[in-house]
Design an enzyme around this catalytic site. Structure first.
Site, PDB file in Angstrom:
ATOM      1  N   HIS A   1      -4.494  -8.852   6.175  1.00 35.99           N
ATOM      2  CA  HIS A   1      -4.511  -8.015   4.972  1.00 35.99           C
ATOM      3  C   HIS A   1      -5.939  -7.938   4.419  1.00 35.99           C
ATOM      4  CE1 HIS A   1      -2.875  -6.563   1.030  1.00 35.99           C
ATOM      5  NE2 HIS A   1      -3.964  -7.170   0.586  1.00 35.99           N
ATOM      6  N   GLU A   2      -6.596  -9.066   4.315  1.00 34.24           N
ATOM      7  CA  GLU A   2      -7.972  -9.081   3.800  1.00 34.24           C
ATOM      8  C   GLU A   2      -8.908  -8.327   4.744  1.00 34.24           C
ATOM      9  OE1 GLU A   2      -8.335  -9.840   0.902  1.00 34.24           O
ATOM     10  OE2 GLU A   2      -6.437 -10.874   0.678  1.00 34.24           O
TER      11      GLU A   2
ATOM     12  N   HIS B   1      -8.744  -4.711   4.211  1.00 34.71           N
ATOM     13  CA  HIS B   1      -9.543  -4.320   3.040  1.00 34.71           C
ATOM     14  C   HIS B   1     -11.001  -4.117   3.464  1.00 34.71           C
ATOM     15  CE1 HIS B   1      -6.985  -4.263  -0.376  1.00 34.71           C
ATOM     16  NE2 HIS B   1      -6.635  -5.536  -0.348  1.00 34.71           N
TER      17      HIS B   1
ATOM     18  N   GLU C   1      -3.505  -1.396  -1.913  1.00 31.42           N
ATOM     19  CA  GLU C   1      -2.751  -2.575  -1.476  1.00 31.42           C
ATOM     20  C   GLU C   1      -1.736  -2.182  -0.408  1.00 31.42           C
ATOM     21  OE1 GLU C   1      -3.258  -5.767  -1.983  1.00 31.42           O
ATOM     22  OE2 GLU C   1      -4.975  -5.059  -3.123  1.00 31.42           O
TER      23      GLU C   1
END
Lengths: 405, 185
Positions: free
Chosen positions: A145-146, A149, A231
């Protein structure tokens, strides 16, 4: 993927121009209220200077400031090999040019964030609470997930938008305070100027007051709504990278069980974390930086066919309903990414206590504790401020010598 | 007369420029495939280097598992001698299978599972397997792109005359290998 980055960049430019316009308009109106035409020019100048200073600072060392303010400690492979390996795996999957720096934050609340303005100088930070709770697959989901980003350039966007938001809030605060004191009569100059201009001055004053109150609210709502969208996109990207939605799902579940707020976060840095660091209120409102965690879990759970952006988008419309949350550009490339099975390694139940003790040791190591094994088998942890060079074992009473360095 | 010469000359020049640019793009794509392959190769080599250590550590605890060790060692030496992606993917697939069987047997030896050294080797192995899997995705994408290019007109003409050949995918032979095999003891 590249298309996605391009569209993200364009959206960032649009948002940033809107915010810049708000900032300049705010400066102009405030200036008008104080000193007519010259004042307006002066107001715009002040707004620009505030913005420029904040921008230069955040661009050159924004990531360092954020990491320092969260008391994050840079770690190497030896400190936590698993975390390091997981980041490297995701780096390969995301095809990043360089290995991100890895930080650990000594906080029992489980959370993680990524920072750095470009993929070349990215950093990933996780809390000790996260490491103590998650297994390998779950950790991989969070790191994925990071990582997305980072790939989507969300960090740059959030930093720039955050700076803009900060400038607007600062301007409004200064103006409102100024108004308060000048109405108390401590500064006569402004009130006499505006009375010279008559009615027009008062009108501008009212407009400026309203603008000073409304602009920060408007910009915040804009900022947080875009943050929520990103997100979803990062969740979809995480599944695409790790090809294992269940890992992220159970990580989010474990994270949502915790309701301690993260001390190091504030409202502007909140969008960078994997889950809202403040908790508290349930559900989503205009000020939420993250979509509700239950909804994110539901969407991810529903993905059973594949791990592409299209699969995430389909799952979103089936569970939440409504138009797709994914930008059209992300869905343009048709690709099939198969899901993978849980790794056998992760299925094994590691004792929770042992994992927590390991993380405790890691935090002590990072914070400069020395470790000493006594002959009786007891492992002693010696704090960095310990005086003297001998220590008595609390179990067997044998005195050991601490070797320095 | 001069005009038709100029036109023909122009067309020839255009064709030469097109050939050069297609040739260059083919070279670039081939380099990308090679680069993606080297990403996998690094991880495969690391896995080969890990195995003797792993076997050495486990041997002391697992005295009744000679066959398991033998199959791992055999698969390793086969994988190390493999040439090219097609052969390598077959041999590496067998090695993966042998290793996952080994990891299942390990579950029966609690003392081994408590060994710090073994745990760190196991973590490195898991991570290496994952890195192979993720690098494989990237490599196969590049190969698909390259193979499409050398089969499609007009780049296939240039590819044929300059000896650009199709590359093999790095496939895992049996997908079942990724699942945990059911073993009854």
């Amino acid at each position: 993927m590249w298309e996605q980055i391009r569209v993200n960049k364009r959206n960032s430019v649009i948002l940033l121009s809107t915010m810049a316009f708000c900032l300049m308009a705010l400066g102009a109106v405030m200036g008008l209220a104080f000193g007519g035409g010259e004042g307006a020019f002066f107001g715009v100048m002040i707004a620009t200077v505030i913005w420029l200073v904040l921008m230069v600072v955040s661009f050159s060392s924004g990531d360092q400031i954020l990491l320092a303010s969260s008391k994050a400690k840079l770690v190497t492979h030896e400190v936590h090999p698993q975390l390091f390996n997981v980041v490297e795996e995701m780096k390969i999957a995301a095809n990043l040019p360089k290995m991100p720096k890895i930080y650990i934050i000594n906080d029992p609340s489980p959370n993680a964030f990524a920072t750095g303005r470009s993929p070349e100088r990215a950093s990933v930070a996780v809390t000790a609470g996260l490491l103590a709770r998650l297994n390998r697959d779950e950790l991989q989901g969070v790191i994925a997930h990071e990582m997305s980003h980072i790939v989507n350039r969300d960090i740059l966007f959030i930093t720039l938008a955050g700076v803009m938001l900060g400038s607007i809030v600062l301007m409004s605060q200064v103006f409102l305070r100024g108004m308060f004191y000048s109405s108390m009569g401590s500064t006569r100059r402004y009130s006499s100027r505006s009375s010279n201009q008559g009615g027009a001055g008062i009108v501008f004053l009212v407009i400026a007051l309203v603008a000073a109150i409304l602009a920060p609210i408007f910009v915040q709502i804009l900022y947080f709504s875009l943050s929520r969208r990103r997100e979803y996109l990062a969740d979809a990207g995480a599944v695409r990278l790790s090809r294992y939605p269940e890992g992220l799902v159970s990580a989010l579940e474990k994270i949502s069980q915790n309701n301690k707020p993260l001390e190091a976060a504030n409202k502007v840095t909140a969008p960078m974390y994997i889950s809202n660091p403040f908790r508290g209120k349930k559900g989503v409102n205009l000020y939420s930086t993250h979509p509700p965690i239950e909804e994110r879990i539901k969407i991810l759970r529903h993905m059973s066919r594949g791990a592409s952006f299209k699969d995430y988008s389909d799952s979103y419309s089936q569970t939440v309903g409504g138009a797709s949350v994914m930008p059209a550009s992300a869905l343009k490339t048709v690709e099939s990414v198969e899901l993978r099975k849980a790794s056998a390694h992760a299925k094994r139940k590691e004792s929770r206590k042992k994992q927590q003790r390991q993380v405790g040791d890691i935090m002590r190591m990072v914070n400069g504790f020395a470790f000493l094994s006594c002959a009786c088998g007891l492992k002693m942890k010696i704090p960095p401020n310990f005086k003297g060079d001998k220590v008595k074992c609390p179990r067997c009473g044998k005195v050991s010598v601490i070797s320095k360095g | 007369m001069w005009i038709s010469f100029a036109v023909i000359g122009g067309i020839i020049l255009l064709i030469i420029v097109a050939v050069i640019s297609i040739y260059n793009s083919l070279v670039r794509l081939r380099n990308q495939v090679d680069n993606a392959w080297s990403q996998i190769d690094v991880q495969l080599k690391r896995r080969h280097d890990l195995i003797p250590n792993l076997v050495e550590t486990a041997k002391g605890y697992m005295t009744h598992e000679r066959e398991t060790f033998e199959s791992i060692t055999k698969a390793r030496s086969q994988a190390m001698g493999a040439q090219g992606a097609a052969e390598a993917s077959k041999a590496e697939g067998m090695l993966s299978e042998a290793l996952s069987k080994f990891m299942l047997v390990v579950e029966n030896y609690p003392e081994l599972k408590a060994n710090e050294n073994f745990l760190s080797l196991q973590e490195t192995l898991t991570s290496t397997e994952n890195k192979i899997a993720f690098a494989r995705q990237g490599y196969n994408d590049q190969v698909l792109f390259f193979n499409n290019k050398i089969q499609m007109f007009p780049s296939n003409v240039i590819a044929n005359s300059f000896n650009f050949t199709k590359r093999d995918f790095f496939e895992i032979e049996n997908e079942a290998e990724r699942e945990v095999p059911k073993v009854s003891f």
